[in-house]
Write a protein that holds these residues in place. Sequence first.
Motif, short mmCIF file in Angstrom:
data_model
loop_
_atom_site.label_atom_id
_atom_site.label_comp_id
_atom_site.label_asym_id
_atom_site.label_seq_id
_atom_site.Cartn_x
_atom_site.Cartn_y
_atom_site.Cartn_z
N ASP A 39 -8.64 -79.96 21.97
CA ASP A 39 -9.97 -79.40 22.18
C ASP A 39 -9.87 -77.88 22.25
OD1 ASP A 39 -11.25 -81.88 22.32
OD2 ASP A 39 -10.76 -82.08 24.44
N PHE A 51 -15.47 -75.63 27.67
CA PHE A 51 -14.86 -76.62 26.80
C PHE A 51 -15.79 -76.87 25.63
CE2 PHE A 51 -12.79 -77.24 30.76
CZ PHE A 51 -11.52 -77.71 30.46
N TRP A 53 -16.35 -79.04 21.89
CA TRP A 53 -15.97 -80.26 21.18
C TRP A 53 -16.77 -80.36 19.90
CZ3 TRP A 53 -18.54 -85.50 22.17
CH2 TRP A 53 -19.87 -85.33 22.52
N TYR A 63 -17.85 -76.64 16.35
CA TYR A 63 -17.62 -76.79 17.79
C TYR A 63 -18.85 -76.36 18.57
CZ TYR A 63 -12.57 -77.63 17.59
OH TYR A 63 -11.33 -78.17 17.37
N GLN A 66 -19.31 -78.48 25.35
CA GLN A 66 -19.39 -79.77 26.03
C GLN A 66 -19.58 -79.54 27.52
OE1 GLN A 66 -16.92 -81.56 28.21
NE2 GLN A 66 -18.44 -83.17 28.35
#
Length: 140
Positions: A39, A51, A53, A63, A66
Amino acid sequence: MSSTLPQNEFSLGGIRPEMTVNEVLDIYGSPTSIDNKGDLVYDYGGTVKIFFWKNCYKDSNEYEVQSVTTTANNGFATPAGLRVGMSYSEMVALYKKHPVAAGPKIGKEQGYYYYGKDGIRLLVTVADDKIISIKCYVSV
């Protein structure tokens, strides 16, 4: 559900789930460090982690956020002003409702949830009546 908040309340420091990498970079610039082993994780100053994802529920291969987590009173707050260092009672007064306990207490730490739509949540961790972390995320 009594622990539900308006959808516009689910961001930290202006970062909300589903924002793109470029949108985050436009706001905060380059992170202090990047971990891309699997990730993609941006770290800002050791107290903010974002983060990213590739959302498997969307056709995009881009991306997106998250989760965003803060562990210090560093200016990152929710739109209503919830920040690390506040007391549990200040949080309840701010939102005018109690959150839902997130499982059992672990040592001095207890997690609490506020819920939004489509799997969006705030996870607030409290120890000794003080907020020690806030995580805004979309549950996967």
